[in-house]
Design a protein around this motif. Structure first.
Motif, short mmCIF file in Angstrom:
data_model
loop_
_atom_site.label_atom_id
_atom_site.label_comp_id
_atom_site.label_asym_id
_atom_site.label_seq_id
_atom_site.Cartn_x
_atom_site.Cartn_y
_atom_site.Cartn_z
N THR A 1 0.84 -1.20 0.00
CA THR A 1 0.00 0.00 0.00
C THR A 1 0.88 1.25 0.00
O THR A 1 0.60 2.22 -0.72
N ALA A 2 1.95 1.22 0.79
CA ALA A 2 2.86 2.38 0.85
C ALA A 2 3.45 2.68 -0.54
O ALA A 2 3.55 3.85 -0.94
N TRP A 3 3.80 1.62 -1.27
CA TRP A 3 4.31 1.83 -2.64
C TRP A 3 3.21 2.42 -3.52
O TRP A 3 3.45 3.39 -4.25
N ASP A 4 2.02 1.85 -3.42
CA ASP A 4 0.90 2.34 -4.26
C ASP A 4 0.59 3.81 -3.96
O ASP A 4 0.26 4.58 -4.86
N GLN A 5 0.71 4.18 -2.69
CA GLN A 5 0.34 5.54 -2.28
C GLN A 5 1.49 6.55 -2.44
O GLN A 5 1.33 7.73 -2.16
N GLY A 6 2.67 6.07 -2.83
CA GLY A 6 3.81 6.97 -3.02
C GLY A 6 4.47 7.40 -1.72
O GLY A 6 5.16 8.43 -1.66
N TRP A 7 4.30 6.60 -0.65
CA TRP A 7 4.93 6.96 0.63
C TRP A 7 6.39 6.52 0.69
O TRP A 7 7.14 7.00 1.54
N VAL A 8 6.77 5.59 -0.18
CA VAL A 8 8.14 5.05 -0.13
C VAL A 8 9.05 6.00 -0.91
O VAL A 8 8.87 6.18 -2.12
N LYS A 9 10.02 6.59 -0.22
CA LYS A 9 10.89 7.60 -0.86
C LYS A 9 12.36 7.18 -0.70
O LYS A 9 12.72 6.54 0.29
N PRO A 10 13.21 7.57 -1.67
CA PRO A 10 14.64 7.26 -1.51
C PRO A 10 15.23 7.96 -0.30
O PRO A 10 14.88 9.12 -0.03
N ARG A 11 16.09 7.27 0.41
CA ARG A 11 16.67 7.86 1.64
C ARG A 11 17.97 8.59 1.29
O ARG A 11 19.07 8.12 1.55
N THR A 12 17.81 9.76 0.71
CA THR A 12 19.00 10.55 0.36
C THR A 12 19.55 11.20 1.64
O THR A 12 18.80 11.61 2.52
N PRO A 13 20.88 11.29 1.74
CA PRO A 13 21.45 11.84 2.98
C PRO A 13 21.28 13.36 3.04
O PRO A 13 21.17 14.02 2.01
N SER A 14 21.29 13.89 4.27
CA SER A 14 21.18 15.34 4.40
C SER A 14 22.52 16.01 4.11
O SER A 14 22.57 17.19 3.81
N ARG A 15 23.61 15.26 4.25
CA ARG A 15 24.91 15.80 3.80
C ARG A 15 25.85 14.65 3.44
O ARG A 15 25.71 13.54 3.92
N GLU A 16 26.78 14.97 2.52
CA GLU A 16 27.73 13.96 2.06
C GLU A 16 28.94 13.94 2.99
O GLU A 16 29.39 14.99 3.46
N LEU A 17 29.46 12.73 3.25
CA LEU A 17 30.61 12.61 4.15
C LEU A 17 31.95 12.67 3.43
O LEU A 17 32.99 12.81 4.07
N GLY A 18 31.90 12.49 2.11
CA GLY A 18 33.16 12.49 1.37
C GLY A 18 33.97 11.22 1.58
O GLY A 18 35.19 11.21 1.41
N LEU A 19 33.31 10.16 1.98
CA LEU A 19 33.98 8.85 2.17
C LEU A 19 33.22 7.81 1.37
O LEU A 19 31.98 7.84 1.33
N SER A 20 33.96 6.86 0.77
CA SER A 20 33.24 5.86 0.00
C SER A 20 33.42 4.47 0.60
O SER A 20 34.44 4.16 1.20
N VAL A 21 32.37 3.67 0.42
CA VAL A 21 32.39 2.27 0.87
C VAL A 21 32.14 1.39 -0.35
O VAL A 21 31.28 1.71 -1.18
N GLY A 22 32.87 0.28 -0.44
CA GLY A 22 32.66 -0.68 -1.53
C GLY A 22 31.92 -1.89 -0.98
O GLY A 22 32.27 -2.40 0.09
N ILE A 23 30.90 -2.32 -1.68
CA ILE A 23 30.13 -3.50 -1.24
C ILE A 23 30.21 -4.55 -2.35
O ILE A 23 29.85 -4.27 -3.50
#
Ligand SMILES: Cc1cc2nc3c(=O)[nH]c(=O)nc-3n(C[C@H](O)[C@H](O)[C@H](O)COP(=O)(O)OP(=O)(O)OC[C@H]3O[C@@H](n4cnc5c(N)ncnc54)[C@H](O)[C@@H]3O)c2cc1C
Ligand code: SF4
Length: 482
Positions: A131-153
């Motif tokens: 339902t959350a997807w259908d209603q558009g409640w699911v949003k990308p979790r963009t950060p409020s600021r960048e840390l300038g560090l990268s992680v490899g997965i």
């Protein structure tokens, strides 16, 4: 308090059998695959007794706050239910579909234990989040600021993707490397579409991309880069590669044609359902249509194979397993589904060889007697002399389990420590391996397990990585946005 005492008693007491007729019990799990109506979700959510000692939550690997979201659902406050649900689980609608709830949350619902049938928690979780997807409640979790560090997965299965989402939300630049052409790991190429629709995985993969996670498909670590190279590029590296070395059977005739590995068969089926053209499917070697199919094994992968073969139009599908029904590792729900769909189980039977000239025509098997229990408490299978028989087969699928690949060798990092089972050794508080800044999560640490455990591990590893990076680069990370 009285309530708690009562619950404690119920929990430690012998499980009471569910006395409802089989058809009625099966109704419960049929729901998982169907779309819940608002009324049905509300009715199920209302059945939660808000018992105060939520064993369902305790037995949920991600500690979902189940009583709260059930209550909110029963009050019609679905958006709030969604907020609570997504706070502990990166892929709740996926877990709602494919968790073995009978062994986890629902199996420990006090209503289940009082023989009245559990609240169908997984179905409500799926309903809230679809339902959350259908209603558009699911949003990308963009950060409020960048840390300038990268992680490899390394690895885009549920462990890698859960970690990626958490780390990206904290402000890391996240790079996910996967040797497959699509992201999702076994969610996309292992688990069949009739259990988990591929569009449900794709929209999650896209959501992470929208948050800024950078994907590197067709990138195999060990071939396209070594682990030392990735360590030089990133502040930390997470290994979430799963377990892919299939256990095999060495027996006369095992080299014949049309004896295939379960994951080759399932991956092909999934690729075809995603619209790809796969030569081995076209030429029939990985296609069950019109064939007598025998699946070897009794786990969930075996159940996925038999049910896929039925859907591909096999003439007959048999499952050969050396123990009995109650000792099989696969979910009883899945067995019930398979039986309903026409799969024949041959219990207490083990393969001894295969007949045929160039292509398999049959499986030679023997009957098994379950003897005295060994040190692990499981009865030892013993061959019954003179019990040989042959099962007709023109496609044999081996679903005998998975082991880890030799990662220290493949990754060109011989000092990477593994356990005696070949899984990566980690400090369970931090998820870090013996190598500085190299973390691990999911099946590659636990051995073949469950999606929900991979999510939990990925989340924990993200916390471990964040703490590690903070300690390494105190100044920039100390002001990080959560
Ligand atoms: C057929 C099948 C059905 C299942 N059904 C269920 C189910 O119904 N419910 C449930 O809870 N669990 C189920 N499971 C188990 C579940 O899928 C796994 O426990 C879970 O996917 C593990 O997640 P993971 O992220 O650790 O690994 P995976 O999902 O295996 O992902 C690992 C990723 O790493 C990538 N990778 C590996 N090596 C490299 C490398 N060298 N370089 C780059 N990338 C690499 C792989 O391509 C893959 O994408 C099933 C498993 C199988 C095999
Ligand atoms: S994540 Fe799995 S175990 Fe936890 S509540 Fe959902 S279905 Fe149950």
């Amino acid at each position: 308090m009285a309530n708690q005492r009562m619950l404690g008693f119920v929990h430690t007491a012998q499980r009471m059998p569910d006395k409802r007729p089989a058809a009625e019990r099966r109704q419960d799990f049929a729901e998982i695959y169907a779309r819940f109506s608002d009324e049905r979700a509300n009715e199920q959510a209302n059945r939660c007794s808000q018992c105060g000692v939520p064993f369902c939550q305790v037995h949920c690997p991600v500690s979902n706050n189940i009583p709260d979201w059930l209550k909110l659902t029963s009050e019609g406050r679905l958006e709030e239910a969604y907020e609570v649900s997504q706070a502990t689980n990166n892929f709740p609608e996926i877990c709602g579909r494919i968790c073995p709830q009978d062994r986890l949350c629902e199996g420990n619902c006090v209503i289940e234990q009082s023989t009245h049938g559990a609240v169908t928690i997984g179905s409500v979780e799926k309903y809230i989040n679809d339902t959350a997807w259908d209603q558009g409640w699911v949003k990308p979790r963009t950060p409020s600021r960048e840390l300038g560090l990268s992680v490899g997965i390394i690895g885009a299965g549920p462990a890698g993707l859960a970690a990626a989402e958490e780390l990206r939300a904290k402000g890391y630049e996240v790079h996910v490397y996967d040797r497959y052409d699509r992201m999702g790991g076994l969610l996309v190429y292992g688990i069949p579409g009739f259990k988990l629709e591929k569009s449900v995985v794709e929209r999650r993969v896209q959501l992470l991309a929208d948050a800024g996670v950078i994907y590197h498909p067709n990138f195999e670590v060990g071939r396209d880069a070594s682990l030392p190279e990735l360590r030089r590029k990133h502040v930390a590296v997470l290994v979430a590669t799963g377990v892919y070395k299939a256990r095999d059977i060495k027996a006369p005739g095992s080299g014949l044609g049309n004896i295939v590995a379960a994951l080759d068969y399932l991956t092909t089926s999934n690729k075809v359902s995603l619209g790809d053209t796969v030569e081995a499917y076209e030429n029939g070697s990985l296609n069950a249509a019109g064939k007598h199919v025998v699946v070897l094994g009794g786990g969930d992968t075996a159940m996925d194979c038999v049910r896929t073969a039925i859907r591909q139009g096999a003439t007959s599908v048999k499952c050969l397993y050396r123990r009995d029904r109650k000792n099989m590792p696969g979910s009883q729900r899945e067995v019930a589904h398979a039986e309903e769909e026409g799969v024949e189980f041959i219990w207490q039977a083990a393969p001894e060889g295969f007949t045929g000239d160039s292509v398999v025509t049959g499986v030679r098997a023997v009957r098994i007697h379950l003897g005295v229990a060994d040190a692990t408490g499981r009865q030892t299978p013993q061959v019954i002399e003179g019990s040989e028989f042959t099962v007709q087969a023109d496609l044999v699928i081996k679903a005998l389990g998975f082991e880890p690949e030799d990662l220290p060798n493949a990754f060109d990092e011989p000092d990477l420590k593994v356990t005696r089972w070949g899984t990566l050794l980690v400090d369970h508080r931090t998820k870090m391996t013996n190598m500085d800044g190299v973390f691990a999560a999911g099946d590659i640490v636990r051995g073949a397990s469950l999606v929900v455990w991979a999510i939990r591990d990925g989340r924990d590893a993200a916390e471990g990585i964040h703490a590690y990076a903070k300690a390494k680069a105190e100044a920039p990370v100390a002001v990080a946005a959560e």
